[in-house]
Each structure stands twice: as structure tokens, then as C-alpha cells.
Design a protein around this motif. Structure first.
Motif, short mmCIF file in Angstrom:
data_model
loop_
_atom_site.label_atom_id
_atom_site.label_comp_id
_atom_site.label_asym_id
_atom_site.label_seq_id
_atom_site.Cartn_x
_atom_site.Cartn_y
_atom_site.Cartn_z
N LYS A 3 3.88 21.18 -9.34
CA LYS A 3 5.15 20.73 -9.25
C LYS A 3 4.98 19.01 -9.32
O LYS A 3 5.85 18.56 -10.02
CB LYS A 3 5.81 21.08 -7.91
N LYS A 4 4.20 18.54 -8.59
CA LYS A 4 4.25 17.00 -8.96
C LYS A 4 3.75 16.62 -10.09
O LYS A 4 4.06 15.72 -10.80
CB LYS A 4 2.92 16.43 -7.87
N PHE A 5 2.84 17.37 -10.76
CA PHE A 5 2.48 17.28 -12.15
C PHE A 5 3.21 17.26 -12.95
O PHE A 5 3.85 16.52 -14.11
CB PHE A 5 1.29 18.18 -12.70
N LEU A 6 4.38 18.26 -12.77
CA LEU A 6 5.53 18.50 -13.75
C LEU A 6 6.47 17.36 -13.59
O LEU A 6 7.29 16.81 -14.57
CB LEU A 6 6.42 19.85 -13.54
N ILE A 7 6.71 17.10 -12.20
CA ILE A 7 7.77 16.01 -11.98
C ILE A 7 7.40 14.45 -12.74
O ILE A 7 8.26 13.77 -13.07
CB ILE A 7 7.89 15.78 -10.60
N LEU A 8 6.27 14.29 -12.76
CA LEU A 8 5.61 13.01 -13.48
C LEU A 8 5.62 13.29 -14.79
O LEU A 8 5.90 12.23 -15.52
CB LEU A 8 4.26 12.71 -12.57
N THR A 9 5.35 14.41 -15.38
CA THR A 9 5.10 14.76 -16.74
C THR A 9 6.26 14.72 -17.57
O THR A 9 6.37 14.09 -18.79
CB THR A 9 4.23 15.89 -17.06
N ILE A 10 7.10 15.27 -17.13
CA ILE A 10 8.34 15.70 -17.83
C ILE A 10 9.42 14.37 -18.21
O ILE A 10 9.56 14.33 -19.38
CB ILE A 10 9.21 16.70 -17.21
N PRO A 11 9.39 13.51 -17.32
CA PRO A 11 9.94 12.40 -17.65
C PRO A 11 9.18 11.30 -18.52
O PRO A 11 9.69 10.79 -19.59
CB PRO A 11 10.27 11.43 -16.09
N LEU A 12 8.08 11.52 -18.41
CA LEU A 12 6.90 10.80 -19.33
C LEU A 12 7.34 11.18 -20.80
O LEU A 12 7.24 10.65 -21.69
CB LEU A 12 5.54 10.77 -19.03
N ILE A 13 7.44 12.65 -21.10
CA ILE A 13 7.57 13.14 -22.29
C ILE A 13 8.93 12.83 -23.06
O ILE A 13 9.08 12.57 -23.91
CB ILE A 13 7.31 14.64 -22.03
N ILE A 14 9.72 13.06 -21.96
CA ILE A 14 11.21 12.39 -22.80
C ILE A 14 11.04 10.93 -22.92
O ILE A 14 11.73 10.64 -23.94
CB ILE A 14 12.24 12.90 -21.35
N LEU A 15 10.80 10.14 -22.11
CA LEU A 15 10.71 8.72 -22.56
C LEU A 15 9.97 8.55 -23.88
O LEU A 15 10.35 7.70 -24.50
CB LEU A 15 10.04 7.83 -21.48
N THR A 16 8.81 9.25 -24.03
CA THR A 16 8.11 8.97 -25.46
C THR A 16 8.89 9.77 -26.30
O THR A 16 8.82 8.86 -27.56
CB THR A 16 6.65 9.81 -25.16
N ILE A 17 9.54 10.64 -26.31
CA ILE A 17 10.31 11.25 -27.39
C ILE A 17 11.46 10.14 -27.94
O ILE A 17 11.80 9.83 -29.01
CB ILE A 17 11.17 12.62 -27.08
N ILE A 18 12.11 9.72 -27.11
CA ILE A 18 13.49 8.83 -26.98
C ILE A 18 12.68 7.48 -27.65
O ILE A 18 13.32 7.08 -28.62
CB ILE A 18 14.10 8.52 -25.75
N THR A 19 11.86 7.02 -27.28
CA THR A 19 11.37 5.58 -27.78
C THR A 19 10.84 5.89 -29.16
O THR A 19 10.64 5.22 -29.87
CB THR A 19 10.22 5.03 -27.12
N GLY A 20 9.91 7.17 -29.54
CA GLY A 20 9.51 7.40 -30.62
C GLY A 20 10.31 7.66 -31.67
O GLY A 20 10.14 7.55 -33.00
N CYS A 21 11.70 8.31 -31.36
CA CYS A 21 12.65 8.46 -32.41
C CYS A 21 13.40 7.23 -32.79
O CYS A 21 14.02 7.38 -33.91
CB CYS A 21 13.47 9.47 -31.80
N LYS A 22 13.22 6.17 -32.11
CA LYS A 22 13.96 5.06 -32.43
C LYS A 22 13.18 4.29 -33.21
O LYS A 22 12.12 3.54 -33.00
CB LYS A 22 14.42 4.39 -31.20
N SER A 23 13.68 4.22 -34.48
CA SER A 23 12.86 3.28 -35.52
C SER A 23 13.51 2.07 -35.93
O SER A 23 14.89 2.17 -35.69
CB SER A 23 12.27 4.05 -36.53
N GLU A 24 13.10 1.35 -36.53
CA GLU A 24 13.93 -0.01 -37.15
C GLU A 24 14.88 0.60 -37.91
O GLU A 24 16.03 0.39 -37.66
CB GLU A 24 12.88 -0.92 -37.87
N LYS A 25 14.69 1.06 -39.10
CA LYS A 25 15.74 1.60 -40.18
C LYS A 25 14.99 2.54 -40.98
O LYS A 25 13.64 2.40 -41.36
CB LYS A 25 15.96 0.34 -41.14
#
Length: 59
Positions: A3-25
Motif C-alpha cells: 500500500k505504501k508503494f502504491l501511495i508513493l508510485t501513483i502520484p509520481l506516475i501522474i506527475l510524470t504524465i502531466i509534465t511529459g504531456c506539456k510541450s512548448e508548441k
């Protein structure tokens, strides 16, 4: 432990997806911007405005 692993991993994955999808143009945005500038230059009826979009002639 799992459960601790999932609590730490899921926000990291979501943050990675959000920042990865944001490109300059995206290529589409660049094409739209070029088209708008080209249209504005064409409608201005000023040859020097259109000269920016003409290829350089090599003699």
C-alpha cells in the motif's frame, strides 16, 4: 508495504504524465501560427511583408 508503494508510485506516475504531456508548441500550433502570420502579411497588401515568406533567390 504494498500500500505504501502504491501511495508513493501513483502520484509520481501522474506527475510524470502531466509534465511529459506539456510541450512548448506542437507542430500543429506552429503551422497555425505560420498560417496566421502569412495571412496577415498577404492581407496587408505590403510587398515587404510578404518578402519575409518568400524563399531567398540564389543567383
Amino acid at each position: 508495504m504494498k500500500k505504501k508503494f502504491l501511495i508513493l508510485t501513483i502520484p509520481l506516475i501522474i506527475l510524470t504524465i502531466i509534465t511529459g504531456c506539456k510541450s512548448e508548441k506542437s507542430e500543429y500550433d506552429k503551422m497555425v501560427e505560420f498560417g496566421q502570420k502569412y495571412t496577415d502579411a498577404w492581407n496587408s497588401k505590403q510587398p515587404e511583408g510578404m518578402a519575409h515568406f518568400m524563399p531567398k533567390m540564389v543567383s
